[in-house]
Structures are given as C-alpha cells and as structure tokens.
Scaffold this motif. Structure first.
Motif, PDB file in Angstrom:
ATOM      1  N   LYS A 120       0.878  -1.110   0.073  1.00 42.70           N
ATOM      2  CA  LYS A 120       0.096   0.077   0.086  1.00 42.70           C
ATOM      3  C   LYS A 120       1.043   1.210  -0.186  1.00 42.70           C
ATOM      4  N   GLY A 121       0.277   2.306  -0.538  1.00 39.34           N
ATOM      5  CA  GLY A 121       1.116   3.592  -0.629  1.00 39.34           C
ATOM      6  C   GLY A 121       0.810   4.486  -1.771  1.00 39.34           C
ATOM      7  N   TRP A 122       1.628   5.460  -1.958  1.00 40.73           N
ATOM      8  CA  TRP A 122       1.325   6.572  -3.088  1.00 40.73           C
ATOM      9  C   TRP A 122       2.278   6.044  -4.172  1.00 40.73           C
ATOM     10  N   TYR A 123       1.621   6.028  -5.565  1.00 44.78           N
ATOM     11  CA  TYR A 123       2.487   5.620  -6.753  1.00 44.78           C
ATOM     12  C   TYR A 123       2.226   6.708  -7.919  1.00 44.78           C
ATOM     13  N   PHE A 124       3.408   6.592  -8.568  1.00 46.88           N
ATOM     14  CA  PHE A 124       3.506   7.824  -9.679  1.00 46.88           C
ATOM     15  C   PHE A 124       3.337   6.833 -10.968  1.00 46.88           C
ATOM     16  N   PHE A 125       2.346   7.277 -11.650  1.00 45.37           N
ATOM     17  CA  PHE A 125       2.277   6.333 -13.091  1.00 45.37           C
ATOM     18  C   PHE A 125       2.566   7.332 -14.079  1.00 45.37           C
ATOM     19  N   ARG A 126       2.994   6.749 -15.084  1.00 48.07           N
ATOM     20  CA  ARG A 126       3.204   7.485 -16.349  1.00 48.07           C
ATOM     21  C   ARG A 126       2.728   6.551 -17.538  1.00 48.07           C
ATOM     22  N   CYS A 127       2.140   7.150 -18.668  1.00 49.56           N
ATOM     23  CA  CYS A 127       1.506   6.467 -19.468  1.00 49.56           C
ATOM     24  C   CYS A 127       1.445   7.033 -20.934  1.00 49.56           C
ATOM     25  N   GLY A 128       1.562   6.447 -22.062  1.00 40.95           N
ATOM     26  CA  GLY A 128       1.495   7.177 -23.370  1.00 40.95           C
ATOM     27  C   GLY A 128       0.937   6.199 -24.314  1.00 40.95           C
ATOM     28  N   VAL A 129      -0.040   6.682 -24.918  1.00 44.28           N
ATOM     29  CA  VAL A 129      -0.847   5.974 -26.117  1.00 44.28           C
ATOM     30  C   VAL A 129      -1.257   7.178 -27.279  1.00 44.28           C
ATOM     31  N   ALA A 130      -1.270   6.598 -28.561  1.00 43.48           N
ATOM     32  CA  ALA A 130      -1.632   7.556 -29.648  1.00 43.48           C
ATOM     33  C   ALA A 130      -3.109   7.086 -29.991  1.00 43.48           C
ATOM     34  N   ILE A 131      -3.785   7.956 -30.234  1.00 45.75           N
ATOM     35  CA  ILE A 131      -5.281   7.630 -30.532  1.00 45.75           C
ATOM     36  C   ILE A 131      -5.592   8.903 -31.534  1.00 45.75           C
ATOM     37  N   ASN A 132      -5.911   8.399 -32.758  1.00 45.33           N
ATOM     38  CA  ASN A 132      -6.187   9.471 -33.960  1.00 45.33           C
ATOM     39  C   ASN A 132      -7.738   9.295 -34.108  1.00 45.33           C
ATOM     40  N   SER A 133      -8.554  10.256 -33.708  1.00 44.01           N
ATOM     41  CA  SER A 133      -9.972  10.145 -33.692  1.00 44.01           C
ATOM     42  C   SER A 133     -10.595  11.702 -33.943  1.00 44.01           C
TER      43      SER A 133
END
Length: 372
Positions: free
Chosen positions: A283-296
């Motif tokens: 348990k605890g605080w988490y740093f998330f990073r994410c990248g995704v390409a969406i063309n719409s």
C-alpha cells in the motif's frame, strides 16, 4: 557346659580383640563396646562394578558402581513381609559415567514417595529398606545434597554441586520482576511494563504497555534516521527506511499482459477490456506514467483503474480526425491494499478511432512507489 558354649569361650580366649559386655553388646578391637556392635577399626563391605544397562540388585550387593556406555536401569528387590524381611538393608549405587541411571522399585512400592529415582552423571545414591511393603515407601534416601539425584532443568544448569541459572526453559514458566517491569508468561508472551495483557493483545507475543508516556519503543540498528519508519522485508526482517523513494530511475515497474484495442465498439461507455494489469506490491502512493496514440474526431478516451483513478485521459479536441493530446501523461494514485489491479478503458460516445496505438514510441505504462 554344652559343647557350643565351650567352643564360644575357646574362641573368646584365643581372640583377645573380641569382647562382650554384659548388656549383649559386641566389641571388635575393644573390650568395652558402647553399642550393640562396636568396631574399633575399618569396615569392608561388598563392592561390585557392572557394565550391563539393566541390573537387578541382589542380597549380597552393597556398593555397586556403574561403568557402562549407555543409560542404565537398576531394579530394587521387592519388599518381604514376615520371615526374610530385610529392613535396614542399604544399597549404595555410584554412577561413574556421563549417562543416567534410573533406579526403579517394584510396583506399587516407592522410594521416598516416588516410583523411581534418577542418578545423573557422576552422582551416587544411597537407600535403605524401611521393611514396609505394598504402596508404602519401602525405601528411604539416606544421602543428601550433591549425592542425591539432583538434576537441573527448566532454566537451571548443574556444575558439580552448584546449581545456577542458564539452562533452557523447558516447562511453562511465569517470571515477574519487582514493580511489574517485566513479565514472561508460561504461554510464551513477553510483557513489558505490565503483568496483565492489555485489551487487544491476545495474539501478540511481545507487548509494551507504557501507559500515557511517549517513547515506549526504541530500536537502534544503524539504519535509524529522523522521520524514518520501521519497514519489513519478505522474511519479516525490519529496518528503518524513508517513507519517500527518491531513486525513480531504476525502480519503474511495467504493466503486465498484452494490450488490445478497447475502442472498437460503436457505443460509448466504460469497463472496456484492455488486456493489461498492474501488480502493486504494498500500500502507498504511486507515480504512474502512460503514453498512447489515438487518432480520432471528437470523443473522450480514457484508461483507468476502478476505485483508484485515471491512468490516462484525453478530451474531445477536434471535429475532424486528429491525434488526441497530450499523448504522454502522469498520474499520482494511492493504493490502500497491495494486489493485482485490472486496467480498464472507456469513451464518451460511439466514435471508433481511425487509428489506435500508432506512433513512436508505442504504448507504455509503468509506475513506481514514492511514499507510504
């Protein structure tokens, strides 16, 4: 005068060291015996050395020394009631080995209230017959102190005739110091500051009751620092550590599973399967990073963990097909419970994107813990 009397007086005359008093006492090397038998000199009795580990004491035994190579059992003879009663017979048993001798009576007879006595290494035991039979004590222990079957256990050790603390506690034992500063219960619970386990401590083996005074616990192992907390490894070994993780570079954990396109449906909504998940170790605080390409064209797209929060979200920004921005996003999420969490997806309308997860780099999602 009879022949037997003549013979007796002849022996008396020829043996000047033998005397008899008027009261019926016999003296050897004394003409004035003060007891029924008065010996002015040394006495010799039967001495026997045995090595067998099971020995029956006989009427001709007096001092029996054991010199065997294992634990042994010595058996006392059964008491005799009436003719042949050997009240007053003495046996002395010497253990010359590092093994134990168990001296047994014939049931239901006893030695001073016990059915058996143990003679430990290099000890001796001397018993005398009381002439009693049945369940009464047929034998009494004559010797005392270091010569009896003293043996130490349950927190004690024996060295010659000295008994001292230092052995293992083999029996349930309660230990309480003056002022109730320390108590060790027979059930294996260690109490500090009290002898009565406080409410809620039933499963605890170590309890500190410091009342309302701060500072009941101090642990110094070289890892302690201001603001640190006590943390455990996988084996339960505790050390002091910071609540903040500062070295992000080498601690990132990637998602697991295989990403699939969750936006192929012509209707909007949430709880769309992505095929991926994340495993949170604590348990605890988490740093998330994410990248995704969406063309719409105009639509809202998002990745999220149910009950925790968004991992990635892009809002409608164009009426014509275009890449959603920003492609790379960061989030701070709190997990109250460790475990594996499913990453879900959603969109606000039925638009199917013209392009999903294309570009450089391709889709990524990873995380790192930074605070408890």
């Amino acid at each position: 005068m009879s022949i037997s009397k003549k013979l007796f007086f002849a022996v008396m005359i020829s043996c000047p060291f033998l005397g008899m008093a008027q009261a019926g006492s016999v003296g050897i090397n004394t003409s004035s015996p003060g007891s029924t038998l008065d010996i002015n000199g040394s006495i010799a009795a039967s001495y026997k050395s045995v090595i067998v580990n099971n020995y029956n004491l006989t009427p001709t035994d007096f001092h029996v020394a054991y010199n065997g190579t294992t634990d042994a059992v010595f058996n006392l003879p059964p008491a005799i009631s009436g003719s042949g009663n050997f009240r007053g017979r003495i046996y002395r048993i010497q253990n010359n080995t590092n093994f134990n001798i168990t001296v047994n009576t014939v049931a239901p007879e006893k030695i001073g209230g016990s059915t058996s006595v143990i003679i430990t290494a290099n000890r001796s035991l001397q018993v005398i017959s009381t002439g009693l039979s049945g369940a009464d004590s047929s034998w009494e222990v004559l010797t005392a102190g270091a010569d009896t079957d003293l043996h130490a256990n349950n927190g004690l050790t024996m060295s010659a005739s000295t008994m001292q603390l230092g052995g293992p506690l083999t029996q349930p034992t309660d230990i309480s110091t003056a002022g109730n500063n320390l108590s060790v219960t027979g059930t294996g619970k260690l109490l500090v500051g009290t002898t009565v386990p406080p409410a809620g401590s039933a499963p605890a083996k170590f309890v500190i009751d410091n009342g309302s005074t701060n500072g009941a616990l101090q642990i110094k192992d070289g890892t302690q620092q201001l603001g640190y907390v006590l943390t455990s490894d996988a084996n339960g070994l505790a050390t002091w550590s910071s609540t903040v993780t500062t070295a992000f570079a080498n601690n990132w954990t990637p998602y697991s599973g295989t990403l699939i396109n969750p936006y192929t449906g012509s209707t909007g909504g949430s709880a769309l399967a992505t095929g991926i998940q994340v495993t949170i170790p604590a348990k605890g605080w988490y740093f998330f990073r994410c990248g995704v390409a969406i063309n719409s064209d105009c639509n809202d797209y998002f990745f999220y963990i149910n009950g925790v929060g968004d991992v990635w979200r892009s809002y409608c920004g164009s009426n014509t097909a275009a890449f959603m921005f920003p492609r790379d996003q960061n989030r701070v999420l709190y997990f109250a419970t460790p475990g594996t969490y499913t990453v879900l997806a959603g969109k606000t309308n039925g638009v199917v994107p013209a392009m999903f997860n294309q570009g450089n780099p391709s889709f990524y999602l990873d995380f790192v813990k930074f605070q408890n």
